[in-house]
Scaffold this active site. Structure first.
Site, PDB file in Angstrom:
ATOM      1  N   ASP A 175       0.802  -1.078   0.168  1.00  0.00           N
ATOM      2  CA  ASP A 175       0.062   0.125  -0.022  1.00  0.00           C
ATOM      3  C   ASP A 175       0.815   1.291  -0.009  1.00  0.00           C
ATOM      4  O   ASP A 175       0.448   2.210  -0.634  1.00  0.00           O
ATOM      5  CB  ASP A 175      -0.906   0.117   1.312  1.00  0.00           C
ATOM      6  CG  ASP A 175      -1.874  -1.230   1.265  1.00  0.00           C
ATOM      7  OD1 ASP A 175      -2.080  -1.958   2.357  1.00  0.00           O
ATOM      8  OD2 ASP A 175      -2.432  -1.554   0.023  1.00  0.00           O
ATOM      9  N   HIS A 202      -5.648  -3.628   5.631  1.00  0.00           N
ATOM     10  CA  HIS A 202      -5.050  -3.755   4.153  1.00  0.00           C
ATOM     11  C   HIS A 202      -6.504  -4.239   3.570  1.00  0.00           C
ATOM     12  O   HIS A 202      -6.339  -5.491   3.419  1.00  0.00           O
ATOM     13  CB  HIS A 202      -4.092  -4.881   4.099  1.00  0.00           C
ATOM     14  CG  HIS A 202      -3.533  -5.107   2.879  1.00  0.00           C
ATOM     15  ND1 HIS A 202      -3.016  -4.401   1.799  1.00  0.00           N
ATOM     16  CD2 HIS A 202      -3.829  -6.329   2.093  1.00  0.00           C
ATOM     17  CE1 HIS A 202      -2.890  -4.742   0.717  1.00  0.00           C
ATOM     18  NE2 HIS A 202      -3.410  -5.861   0.793  1.00  0.00           N
TER      19      HIS A 202
END
Ligand SMILES: NC(=O)c1ccc[n+]([C@@H]2O[C@H](COP(=O)([O-])OP(=O)(O)OC[C@H]3O[C@@H](n4cnc5c(N)ncnc54)[C@H](O)[C@@H]3O)[C@@H](O)[C@H]2O)c1
Ligand SMILES: O=C(O)C[C@H](O)C(=O)O
Length: 339
Positions: A175, A202
């Protein structure tokens, strides 16, 4: 165990790379799921890391071939392949870091949570073996849904009496990699200079990039920030849809996983100021697990860092992600205690 490598060929290689002064410790790393789409490139990248002295490649199939292949790369580490549960002990014994990309990936139309029913059991079984054979290893959890598999791992380690909150990490580095790339493109700055913290979890809106803290500063308009946030949150889906049923991110994930494992190894070796974002046990919010910047050290997490100043948009994003993240965490905890 320390041994002077400075005078050896490996030591000269390390010195050239700026890694070694007098000596670097022996470090064993295991990749569980090493024959997979992430596992194979991750195995190669870990073979290239001069901080690794032993590389154990484990899977339920195909690992001997991957290990034979990677073992020919002319770098320091000694590679061994292990296949099937009865070889888990050998793969795990003496490990300093265990990276887990084992499990099935998404297909288009699926959420990461749709992987739970298969991957939860895989993660539970592997973590039981880690508790038994290398209870002091740092665990880097890649397998989805990370928002649930990290709590599962924690519960398994608690049952085994080996849980150390400083040594369990959900790998959310991809990310951060995406946020940096997308921000650099929009802000037209050198991507190598970009830093952006990504916090929360996530999956979807639980992924919260803090572009207000991005450097170099770019003063992007709000609509750009919102677009960058959404693209980072949807980054996984972008790849899943582009792969059209052939899986999810593998190459960029291997890169991100290797970055995080390297940070863990540097921390273990006492390198100062090693900071990465990771999904860990946390008191930063009221949730028991949360991704934020963590400082890594000789025993894993040295400091779970706070979120810093948030924009109004980020503050709203933080509040809106909490119910989903809480539910995912609780789903993992419930599974680990019911099965
Ligand atoms: N954290 C992240 O940012 C991130 C990014 C990408 C993918 N992922 C996740 O990583 C996982 C793996 O993705 P992939 O594309 O490599 O999948 P893949 O199917 O290509 O590989 C998975 C590997 O796991 C192995 N495996 C299955 N059960 C196992 C067990 N019990 N023990 C050891 N190995 C086992 C399989 O044999 C296979 O080699 C998925 O859950 C995916 O969602 C996470
Ligand atoms: O999106 C996925 O299913 C894989 C991974 O979590 C990713 O962010 O790429």
């Amino acid at each position: 165990m320390f041994r002077s490598v400075a005078r050896s060929a490996a030591g000269k290689h390390l010195l050239r790379r700026g890694y070694a002064t007098e000596s670097v410790p022996d470090r064993k790393v295991a990749v569980l799921g090493a024959a997979g789409g992430i596992g194979q490139p991750l195995a190669l990248l870990m073979k290239l890391n001069p901080l690794v002295s032993q590389l154990a490649l484990y899977d339920i199939a195909n690992t001997p071939g991957v290990a034979a292949d990677v073992s020919h790369v002319n770098t320091r580490s000694k590679v061994a392949g292990y296949v099937g549960e009865d070889q888990l002990k050998q793969a795990l014994e003496g490990c300093d870091v265990v990276i887990i990309p084992a499990g099935v990936p998404r297909k288009p139309g699926m959420t990461r949570d749709d992987l739970f029913n298969i991957n939860a059991g895989i993660v539970k079984g592997l973590c039981a073996a880690i508790a038994k054979y290398c209870p002091n290893a740092l665990v880097n959890m890649i397998s989805n849904p990370v928002n649930s598999t990290v709590p599962i791992a924690a519960e398994v380690f608690k049952k085994a009496g080996t849980y150390d909150e400083k040594k369990l990490f959900g790998v959310t580095t991809l990310d951060v990699v995406r946020a940096k790339t997308f921000y650099a493109g929009k802000a037209k700055v050198n991507v190598a200079d970009v830093n952006v913290p990504v916090v929360g979890g996530h999956a979807g809106i639980t992924i919260l990039p803090l572009f207000s803290q991005a450097t170099p500063k770019a003063n992007l308009p709000e609509e750009d920030i919102k677009a960058l946030t959404k693209r980072t949150q949807d980054g996984g889906t972008e790849v899943v849809e582009a792969k059209a049923g052939k899986g999810s991110a593998t190459l960029s994930m291997a890169y991100a996983g290797a970055i995080f494992a390297d940070a863990c190894l540097k921390g273990l070796n006492g390198v100062p100021d090693v900071v990465e974002c990771s999904f860990v046990q946390s008191t930063v919010t009221e949730l028991p697990f949360f991704a934020s910047k963590v400082r890594l050290g000789k025993n894993g997490v040295e400091e779970v860092m706070g979120l810093g100043p948030l924009s109004d948009y980020e503050q709203a994003g933080l509040e809106s992600l909490k119910p989903e993240l809480k539910a995912s965490i609780e789903k993992g905890i419930k599974f680990a205690n019911q099965n």
